[in-house]
Scaffold this motif. Structure first.
Motif, mmCIF file in Angstrom:
data_model
loop_
_atom_site.group_PDB
_atom_site.id
_atom_site.type_symbol
_atom_site.label_atom_id
_atom_site.label_comp_id
_atom_site.label_asym_id
_atom_site.label_seq_id
_atom_site.Cartn_x
_atom_site.Cartn_y
_atom_site.Cartn_z
ATOM 1 N N ILE A 244 1.211 -4.468 -8.725
ATOM 2 C CA ILE A 244 0.356 -3.736 -7.418
ATOM 3 C C ILE A 244 0.132 -2.739 -7.326
ATOM 4 O O ILE A 244 -1.058 -2.493 -6.654
ATOM 5 N N CYS A 245 1.389 -2.349 -6.671
ATOM 6 C CA CYS A 245 1.429 -0.575 -5.869
ATOM 7 C C CYS A 245 0.761 0.389 -7.451
ATOM 8 O O CYS A 245 -0.502 1.047 -6.724
ATOM 9 N N ARG A 246 0.725 -0.080 -8.341
ATOM 10 C CA ARG A 246 0.197 0.777 -9.090
ATOM 11 C C ARG A 246 -1.423 0.904 -9.161
ATOM 12 O O ARG A 246 -2.548 1.673 -9.380
ATOM 13 N N LEU B 192 1.102 -1.487 0.199
ATOM 14 C CA LEU B 192 0.180 -0.331 0.074
ATOM 15 C C LEU B 192 0.688 1.207 0.237
ATOM 16 O O LEU B 192 0.498 2.161 0.312
ATOM 17 N N SER B 193 2.376 1.011 -0.118
ATOM 18 C CA SER B 193 2.646 2.528 0.047
ATOM 19 C C SER B 193 3.242 3.044 -1.351
ATOM 20 O O SER B 193 3.465 2.596 -2.115
ATOM 21 N N PRO B 194 2.874 4.600 -0.825
ATOM 22 C CA PRO B 194 2.850 5.321 -2.175
ATOM 23 C C PRO B 194 4.389 4.470 -3.126
ATOM 24 O O PRO B 194 4.877 5.511 -3.740
ATOM 25 N N TYR B 195 5.238 5.084 -1.930
ATOM 26 C CA TYR B 195 6.404 5.797 -1.974
ATOM 27 C C TYR B 195 7.608 4.652 -2.981
ATOM 28 O O TYR B 195 7.671 3.841 -3.547
ATOM 29 N N GLU C 38 -6.919 3.007 -9.561
ATOM 30 C CA GLU C 38 -8.139 3.179 -8.530
ATOM 31 C C GLU C 38 -8.883 1.578 -8.516
ATOM 32 O O GLU C 38 -10.212 1.411 -8.548
ATOM 33 N N LYS C 39 -7.842 0.791 -7.996
ATOM 34 C CA LYS C 39 -7.914 -0.672 -7.360
ATOM 35 C C LYS C 39 -8.312 -1.212 -6.444
ATOM 36 O O LYS C 39 -6.822 -0.811 -5.802
ATOM 37 N N ASP C 40 -8.711 -2.132 -5.880
ATOM 38 C CA ASP C 40 -8.815 -2.641 -4.503
ATOM 39 C C ASP C 40 -7.947 -3.760 -4.809
ATOM 40 O O ASP C 40 -8.696 -4.930 -5.549
ATOM 41 N N ILE C 41 -6.401 -3.471 -4.435
ATOM 42 C CA ILE C 41 -5.716 -5.437 -3.807
ATOM 43 C C ILE C 41 -5.970 -6.009 -2.924
ATOM 44 O O ILE C 41 -5.826 -7.047 -2.851
ATOM 45 N N ALA C 42 -7.024 -6.003 -2.535
ATOM 46 C CA ALA C 42 -7.529 -6.837 -1.235
ATOM 47 C C ALA C 42 -8.314 -7.730 -2.189
ATOM 48 O O ALA C 42 -8.727 -8.759 -1.799
ATOM 49 N N GLU C 43 -9.005 -7.466 -3.596
ATOM 50 C CA GLU C 43 -9.816 -7.512 -4.232
ATOM 51 C C GLU C 43 -8.598 -9.345 -4.692
ATOM 52 O O GLU C 43 -7.687 -9.064 -5.969
#
Length: 199
Positions: free
Chosen positions: A114-116, A11-14, A122-127
């Motif tokens: 994943i980070c992108r 979830l890190s923007p960096y 605008e996607k949910d990586i929990a899905e």
């Protein structure tokens, strides 16, 4: 051959802004990267950090300005308020762990996808569907999203302990065998110079 442990949060923007620049540096120097996703909130709690939502407004405002500037400088699409943040980053982390174990694809491309997904798409990586698409994009079997969840959870927890032991406190964080540590996407040039013998 140099070995780099890359500690990062899905979830890190960096970690997103790092793109695949560290992978290019590793390839240049014949180094290998071991990807170690961590629970960043647990890491903050263990190492004196403060979750973004709990920081002083001055810090929150500066972070927002700085992230936007860095994204522009890197010419990367970026949404400072993504639709699915925060979310559960663990499923994507487990997929990274499973993919690294399975092999056959491009790990740098997977982590970036994943980070992108969070910070630009605008996607949910929990899905599961989002994680599967990232695996497929990076050349991995998308079914890895379903396998090895127990091993993934165990490794995810172990990565946190290793991170604390190694002196890690943020994401992305690059740790070399000689105990040299590089924090943040803006330290990748320093990593390159160190591997070149300049630093």
């Amino acid at each position: 051959m140099a070995k780099i442990d890359l500690y990062f949060a899905t979830l890190s923007p960096y970690a997103y802004l790092a793109g695949t620049r560290a992978e290019a540096v590793a390839e240049k120097h014949g180094a290998t990267i071991t990807y170690k996703p961590v629970d960043i909130m647990a890491l903050f709690a263990r190492t004196g950090g403060t979750p973004p939502k709990d920081r002083h407004p001055n810090r929150i405002e500066y972070r927002a300005q700085d992230l936007v500037r860095k994204a522009k400088k890197l010419d990367m699409p970026f949404n400072i308020k993504p639709a699915h943040w925060p979310t559960n980053g663990a499923p994507a982390a487990y997929a990274v762990i499973a993919a690294q174990k399975a092999g056959g694809g491009d790990m740098g491309k997977l982590v970036h996808a994943i980070c992108r997904s969070v910070w630009a798409d605008e996607k949910d990586i929990a899905e599961d569907a989002v994680v599967r698409a990232c695996l497929e994009e990076a050349g991995f079997d998308p079914s890895l999203a379903d396998s090895g969840l127990l091993v993934g959870a165990d490794t995810y927890a172990a990565n946190l302990e290793e991170a604390v032991e190694a002196g890690v406190f943020g994401s992305p964080f690059y740790v070399l065998e000689d105990d040299q540590r590089f924090w943040g996407q803006d330290s990748i040039d320093d990593l390159d110079d160190h591997l070149s013998g300049k630093l």
